[in-house]
Design an enzyme around this catalytic site. Structure first.
Site, PDB file in Angstrom:
ATOM      1  N   ARG A   1      -1.197 -10.886  12.236  1.00  0.00           N
ATOM      2  CA  ARG A   1      -1.651  -9.633  11.623  1.00  0.00           C
ATOM      3  C   ARG A   1      -2.509  -9.902  10.391  1.00  0.00           C
ATOM      4  O   ARG A   1      -3.530  -9.233  10.169  1.00  0.00           O
ATOM      5  CB  ARG A   1      -0.447  -8.769  11.236  1.00  0.00           C
ATOM      6  CG  ARG A   1       0.260  -8.129  12.427  1.00  0.00           C
ATOM      7  CD  ARG A   1       1.614  -7.579  12.046  1.00  0.00           C
ATOM      8  NE  ARG A   1       1.533  -6.529  11.060  1.00  0.00           N
ATOM      9  CZ  ARG A   1       2.512  -6.196  10.243  1.00  0.00           C
ATOM     10  NH1 ARG A   1       3.653  -6.857  10.265  1.00  0.00           N
ATOM     11  NH2 ARG A   1       2.364  -5.210   9.388  1.00  0.00           N
TER      12      ARG A   1
ATOM     13  N   ARG B   1      12.107  -4.856  11.195  1.00  0.00           N
ATOM     14  CA  ARG B   1      11.092  -4.366  12.111  1.00  0.00           C
ATOM     15  C   ARG B   1      10.786  -5.422  13.163  1.00  0.00           C
ATOM     16  O   ARG B   1      10.742  -6.614  12.869  1.00  0.00           O
ATOM     17  CB  ARG B   1       9.808  -4.020  11.349  1.00  0.00           C
ATOM     18  CG  ARG B   1       9.873  -2.685  10.657  1.00  0.00           C
ATOM     19  CD  ARG B   1       8.708  -2.427   9.722  1.00  0.00           C
ATOM     20  NE  ARG B   1       7.427  -2.927  10.191  1.00  0.00           N
ATOM     21  CZ  ARG B   1       6.274  -2.678   9.560  1.00  0.00           C
ATOM     22  NH1 ARG B   1       6.270  -1.966   8.457  1.00  0.00           N
ATOM     23  NH2 ARG B   1       5.144  -3.166  10.013  1.00  0.00           N
TER      24      ARG B   1
ATOM     25  N   LYS C   1       0.833  -1.212   0.000  1.00  0.00           N
ATOM     26  CA  LYS C   1       0.000   0.000   0.000  1.00  0.00           C
ATOM     27  C   LYS C   1       0.863   1.256   0.000  1.00  0.00           C
ATOM     28  O   LYS C   1       0.617   2.197  -0.762  1.00  0.00           O
ATOM     29  CB  LYS C   1      -0.913   0.018   1.238  1.00  0.00           C
ATOM     30  CG  LYS C   1      -1.947  -1.068   1.306  1.00  0.00           C
ATOM     31  CD  LYS C   1      -2.891  -0.878   2.481  1.00  0.00           C
ATOM     32  CE  LYS C   1      -2.201  -0.896   3.834  1.00  0.00           C
ATOM     33  NZ  LYS C   1      -1.599  -2.187   4.155  1.00  0.00           N
TER      34      LYS C   1
ATOM     35  N   ARG D   1      -9.704   0.965   8.894  1.00  0.00           N
ATOM     36  CA  ARG D   1      -9.545  -0.480   9.019  1.00  0.00           C
ATOM     37  C   ARG D   1     -10.759  -1.146   9.641  1.00  0.00           C
ATOM     38  O   ARG D   1     -10.825  -2.367   9.699  1.00  0.00           O
ATOM     39  CB  ARG D   1      -8.312  -0.804   9.860  1.00  0.00           C
ATOM     40  CG  ARG D   1      -6.995  -0.574   9.119  1.00  0.00           C
ATOM     41  CD  ARG D   1      -5.822  -1.049   9.918  1.00  0.00           C
ATOM     42  NE  ARG D   1      -4.583  -0.993   9.149  1.00  0.00           N
ATOM     43  CZ  ARG D   1      -3.400  -1.353   9.617  1.00  0.00           C
ATOM     44  NH1 ARG D   1      -3.289  -1.792  10.859  1.00  0.00           N
ATOM     45  NH2 ARG D   1      -2.324  -1.266   8.863  1.00  0.00           N
TER      46      ARG D   1
ATOM     47  N   ARG E   1      11.349  -7.816   4.524  1.00  0.00           N
ATOM     48  CA  ARG E   1      11.448  -6.359   4.655  1.00  0.00           C
ATOM     49  C   ARG E   1      12.615  -5.944   5.545  1.00  0.00           C
ATOM     50  O   ARG E   1      12.881  -6.560   6.573  1.00  0.00           O
ATOM     51  CB  ARG E   1      10.148  -5.777   5.223  1.00  0.00           C
ATOM     52  CG  ARG E   1       8.995  -5.865   4.262  1.00  0.00           C
ATOM     53  CD  ARG E   1       7.836  -5.015   4.674  1.00  0.00           C
ATOM     54  NE  ARG E   1       7.221  -5.410   5.942  1.00  0.00           N
ATOM     55  CZ  ARG E   1       6.014  -5.020   6.333  1.00  0.00           C
ATOM     56  NH1 ARG E   1       5.305  -4.231   5.557  1.00  0.00           N
ATOM     57  NH2 ARG E   1       5.519  -5.422   7.480  1.00  0.00           N
TER      58      ARG E   1
END
Length: 276
Positions: A222, A211, A56, A133, A167
């Protein structure tokens, strides 16, 4: 096309969001924001939906640069608050590390502060990334302003998991990279997908960090929570004729031109380049 016109500043949106906070974020107890601007007199007001890790931020940011509107990512707002050691920092840290969704009240509080800062700088239009959300958030946003379009980016779960685990962030410049080299063969009705890694330049290579919430267990949780919460939000916008479903066909080189085509912007980028 109305999507590429100018926006007058929605200054009342900030006070509306703050009123929502003082009334337990109930859309039923707040009148709808009435002084809406005609779409032909403003710039785009879009929302990007999609699972964590779908991209996104990448695509919303590119479109913001193309259209000249601010990119407002609630995930970035949360991470900024986490790094600030402010009053919400510890509470947010526990929520994020458990893979849970941040409450409506916290998100709206952070968003209202961001809108206030943007208004002071003279920003106009927006692409929201990661908000709304929940149905509650969607109803509040609908009371604040008119959303023109909601783009729902989609990618199969095994690819999402691999992307999230690959990531990395440069601890010095803050830029995002991805070490995952994805090559999934098509099967069971799903198309094959290939995504090249997004490797850092040499000066960032030794400064990459992961992260804290990009672990397999947290990412799976998640994705599960997002899937559970996202269905009603998607239906909310689908019923209003504002939802654009977009299945990512691959990495940025494959997906970007297809996304521009889906948004009727495939010739807009060329015109902007020619005018530069």
């Amino acid at each position: 096309m109305a999507a590429i016109t100018r926006l007058a500043k929605p200054s009342s949106s900030i006070s509306y969001l703050r009123r929502c906070l003082s009334t337990s974020i109930s859309s039923e107890t707040n009148p709808l924001f009435s002084s809406r601007k005609d779409p032909k007199d403003r710039n785009v007001q879009w929302v990007f939906l999609g699972c964590p890790g779908v991209g996104k931020g990448t695509y919303a940011s590119r479109l913001c640069n193309l259209l000249g509107v601010p990119h407002i990512a609630t995930g970035d707002l949360v991470r900024e608050e986490l790094a600030s050691s402010g009053p919400l920092s510890q509470q947010l840290s526990e929520i994020v590390n458990q893979g849970k969704l941040v409450s409506d009240q916290i998100i709206i509080n952070l968003l209202s502060k961001r809108l206030e800062a943007g208004e002071a700088k003279g920003e106009s239009g927006f692409i929201l990334d990661g908000f709304p959300r929940t149905i509650n958030q969607a109803e509040i946003l609908e009371g604040v302003t008119d959303i023109d379009l909601v783009v729902n980016l989609k990618l199969q779960e095994d690819v999402l998991l691999e992307k999230c685990l690959g990531r990395r962030i440069c601890s010095e410049c803050g830029k995002n990279f991805n070490l995952a080299s994805i090559n999934v063969k098509g099967e069971n009705g799903n198309p094959g997908i290939s995504m090249a890694p997004l490797l850092p330049p040499a000066h960032c290579t030794g400064k990459l960090i992961t992260r804290s919430d990009d672990t397999e267990a947290v990412v799976k949780e998640r994705l599960r929570v997002y899937s559970e919460k996202s269905q009603p939000v998607e239906e909310f916008y689908r019923s209003r004729g504002k939802l654009l479903e977009f299945d990512l066909p691959g990495g940025i080189p494959q997906s970007w031109p297809k996304l521009l085509e889906a948004l009727n912007l495939d010739d807009y980028e060329e015109k902007q380049s020619a005018a530069a």
